[in-house]
Motif scaffolding. Sequence first.
Motif, PDB file in Angstrom:
ATOM      1  N   GLY B 191       3.884  -2.866  -3.214  1.00 52.35           N
ATOM      2  CA  GLY B 191       4.169  -2.453  -1.836  1.00 52.35           C
ATOM      3  C   GLY B 191       5.648  -2.284  -1.544  1.00 52.35           C
ATOM      4  O   GLY B 191       6.503  -2.746  -2.292  1.00 52.35           O
ATOM      5  N   LYS B 192       5.910  -1.606  -0.442  1.00 54.61           N
ATOM      6  CA  LYS B 192       7.282  -1.456   0.065  1.00 54.61           C
ATOM      7  C   LYS B 192       7.543  -2.564   1.092  1.00 54.61           C
ATOM      8  O   LYS B 192       6.606  -3.088   1.688  1.00 54.61           O
ATOM      9  CB  LYS B 192       7.433  -0.111   0.776  1.00 54.61           C
ATOM     10  CG  LYS B 192       7.342   1.094  -0.115  1.00 54.61           C
ATOM     11  CD  LYS B 192       7.930   2.319   0.587  1.00 54.61           C
ATOM     12  CE  LYS B 192       7.099   2.782   1.758  1.00 54.61           C
ATOM     13  NZ  LYS B 192       6.157   3.848   1.420  1.00 54.61           N
ATOM     14  N   VAL B 194       8.304  -3.569   4.621  1.00 53.84           N
ATOM     15  CA  VAL B 194       8.147  -2.916   5.921  1.00 53.84           C
ATOM     16  C   VAL B 194       8.520  -3.917   7.004  1.00 53.84           C
ATOM     17  O   VAL B 194       8.001  -5.030   7.025  1.00 53.84           O
ATOM     18  CB  VAL B 194       6.693  -2.442   6.129  1.00 53.84           C
ATOM     19  CG1 VAL B 194       6.538  -1.783   7.490  1.00 53.84           C
ATOM     20  CG2 VAL B 194       6.272  -1.491   5.024  1.00 53.84           C
ATOM     21  N   PRO B 210       1.915  -4.367   9.339  1.00 54.31           N
ATOM     22  CA  PRO B 210       2.385  -3.009   9.021  1.00 54.31           C
ATOM     23  C   PRO B 210       2.591  -2.791   7.511  1.00 54.31           C
ATOM     24  O   PRO B 210       2.338  -1.695   7.007  1.00 54.31           O
ATOM     25  CB  PRO B 210       3.716  -2.907   9.773  1.00 54.31           C
ATOM     26  CG  PRO B 210       3.627  -3.908  10.855  1.00 54.31           C
ATOM     27  CD  PRO B 210       2.814  -5.036  10.301  1.00 54.31           C
ATOM     28  N   ALA B 211       3.024  -3.837   6.804  1.00 55.40           N
ATOM     29  CA  ALA B 211       3.195  -3.711   5.351  1.00 55.40           C
ATOM     30  C   ALA B 211       1.840  -3.529   4.678  1.00 55.40           C
ATOM     31  O   ALA B 211       1.683  -2.703   3.768  1.00 55.40           O
ATOM     32  CB  ALA B 211       3.900  -4.943   4.793  1.00 55.40           C
ATOM     33  N   ASP B 214       0.695  -0.009   5.276  1.00 49.13           N
ATOM     34  CA  ASP B 214       1.415   0.941   4.428  1.00 49.13           C
ATOM     35  C   ASP B 214       0.858   0.943   3.006  1.00 49.13           C
ATOM     36  O   ASP B 214       0.599   1.994   2.429  1.00 49.13           O
ATOM     37  CB  ASP B 214       2.904   0.561   4.428  1.00 49.13           C
ATOM     38  CG  ASP B 214       3.742   1.570   3.677  1.00 49.13           C
ATOM     39  OD1 ASP B 214       4.030   2.619   4.270  1.00 49.13           O
ATOM     40  OD2 ASP B 214       4.056   1.321   2.497  1.00 49.13           O
ATOM     41  N   THR B 215       0.655  -0.254   2.451  1.00 51.17           N
ATOM     42  CA  THR B 215       0.147  -0.337   1.081  1.00 51.17           C
ATOM     43  C   THR B 215      -1.287   0.176   0.990  1.00 51.17           C
ATOM     44  O   THR B 215      -1.636   0.904   0.056  1.00 51.17           O
ATOM     45  CB  THR B 215       0.217  -1.798   0.593  1.00 51.17           C
ATOM     46  OG1 THR B 215       1.583  -2.228   0.672  1.00 51.17           O
ATOM     47  CG2 THR B 215      -0.255  -1.924  -0.843  1.00 51.17           C
ATOM     48  N   THR B 218      -1.201   4.020   1.307  1.00 52.44           N
ATOM     49  CA  THR B 218      -0.594   4.590   0.104  1.00 52.44           C
ATOM     50  C   THR B 218      -1.556   4.511  -1.073  1.00 52.44           C
ATOM     51  O   THR B 218      -1.716   5.472  -1.824  1.00 52.44           O
ATOM     52  CB  THR B 218       0.697   3.832  -0.243  1.00 52.44           C
ATOM     53  OG1 THR B 218       1.512   3.781   0.924  1.00 52.44           O
ATOM     54  CG2 THR B 218       1.454   4.522  -1.357  1.00 52.44           C
ATOM     55  N   LYS B 253      -4.985   5.886  12.069  1.00 49.10           N
ATOM     56  CA  LYS B 253      -4.494   6.750  10.990  1.00 49.10           C
ATOM     57  C   LYS B 253      -5.654   7.467  10.288  1.00 49.10           C
ATOM     58  O   LYS B 253      -5.461   8.138   9.286  1.00 49.10           O
ATOM     59  CB  LYS B 253      -3.723   5.924   9.952  1.00 49.10           C
ATOM     60  CG  LYS B 253      -2.538   5.169  10.516  1.00 49.10           C
ATOM     61  CD  LYS B 253      -1.271   5.966  10.414  1.00 49.10           C
ATOM     62  CE  LYS B 253      -0.097   5.106  10.896  1.00 49.10           C
ATOM     63  NZ  LYS B 253       1.040   5.897  11.317  1.00 49.10           N
TER      64      LYS B 253
END
Lengths: 128, 340, 147
Positions: B191-192, B194, B210-211, B214-215, B218, B253
Amino acid sequence: MDFLQSIDWMQLLRCFVVGGLICIIGQVLIDKTKLTSARILVIFVTTGVILGALGIYQYLIDFAGCGATVPLLGFGANLAKGAITEAQTSGLLGAFIGGVKASAGGIAAAIFFGYIASLIAKPKIKKQ
Amino acid sequence: MKKLGNQTIMLNNPPYILETSSIVGPKEAGGPLAKYFDQCLEDEFWGEKTWEKAESKIIKENVNSVVAKSGIPATDIDYCFAGDLLNQCISSSFGLRETNIPFFGIFGACSTFVEGMCLGSLFIDGGAAKNVLCATSSHFCSAEKQFRFPLELGNQRPPSAQWTVTGSGAAILSNTNLDKKCPQITYVTPGKIVDMGVKDANNMGAAMAPAALDTLITHLRDTGRKPSYYDAIITGDLGYIGKEILTEMAETKGYNIKNNYNDCGVLIFDKETQDTHSGGSGCGCVGSVFSGYFYQMLKEKKINRLLLIATGALMNSTSSQQGESIPGIAHAVAIENLEK
Amino acid sequence: MKDIETKQEYLDYVDKKSPNSPILKNCFNAFWVGGLICSIGQIIFDFCKYKGLEDTACSTIVSITLIGVAALLTALNIFNKIGKFAGAGSLVPITGFANSIVSPAIEYKSEGYVMGVGGKMFTVAGPVLVFGISTSVIVGIIAIFFI
């Protein structure tokens, strides 16, 4: 039994209500501002010193007794009272000595009991 | 191995999760998943003098347990990836100092377990290792002491606070399955970081959601999979608040995860009777719940496709006091039963 | 729900999603526990007074007694339960100050008596003394010039 008869119940009621109300102020601060308990304690002591210095807090002490002195506001007010009284009698030196002198009992007790407690107690988990 | 899309890696020879083991503390043992854990402790000290020593013992004994259960000798384990929450990861390094296994100490806060699984599977798929050990631990008392307040302090926990799990999870990844029909790690999505600006250390779920989002997105984009491909999508320790946030934000989303999504922090405790507010957290949360509960579900084929997303809050008490917001991270591994 | 783009939108959303503390219940508990602690103090005060002590001595005895009891309850792992129930009710009276000194003393015992107990004792309550005493010195100095 003489002592029980000497208790001023109205005084005790005023003490209960004022002490409780001061705690409600603290509770609102905790729930509404997410301040940690250390910050709450600092706010109360510092406010107490200022209210004490301005002479306002003495009215509350006269009215509610321990309802005003037991909360940390009273601890602060006591610091202020001690500093002012001592400063007036012995000047600058008094300003330094007075506050702590007036609260020395409480501070020493907290440190001493803290030390003793650490000797006998072991940390335990909160069950809840 | 091959990189897909932005950040997902497809493993050509998906490593097997040969064995897992879990140890949890007494509070977790009183929760709904108690029967799935290998060992439940009766007290948080476990005969040790300090919380930190107790946590080291938990991870040490759990590693011993997983090695014993796997049936492969400790000398055949090539590398170990382990980490925890304490400063400089002392529970893992002190707990594992006598194992004689080459050791990578890693820190991903509560995402550490899956971070270790990501790295371990890459080592195996790349041919650098045959067997890899991944382990992690957390302890309610050592975490409270380090991140919050002394246990005896009479303060109130806000409703959004989470309860650090006392426990450890450990897994052995291997390039062979010894005919045990083990589940395999097919994709990893590191993960990034966030950071959406949440500063409240008593609301970790909201800081990390939020992390996780995102993961999750993605991973789905990179692999071309739909959420419904998975029997279960499981996050590490978002708790009740984070779980709700992730579910709602994923929906906006365009990803519906309502039916197959849950969170280890929600599963491990009974909110009503255990007074754990928003749920469990800590490295040991996802570690023990995966190693105990989900691994068994996979072995029994009750779940065949699992997306495990461990979440972490990359903060410490200094950063909180300096008013910094809380950066979140989430690492994902796709775990599948490929052999029917 | 609309898409969240900025940090501020997210923080507002989180605020909405996070449950509030049960403030009415908390305040009620804080009120009666806090009031009770002060009343116990008042009874001790009245008793000292009855025994013929001066007001300042009575106040100090009240403080020391309440601090001693709070320290004992902390050591017995009871104070944190009271604190969880009463919140500010046990924090704001002098008992909270005592608890905030005693609890780290016990917790950090594992790091030794000098740097653990001695050094970490003031991690929570230290600021109270720093700001309380410093403000009192300022007040004292001002008093010299203006009163």
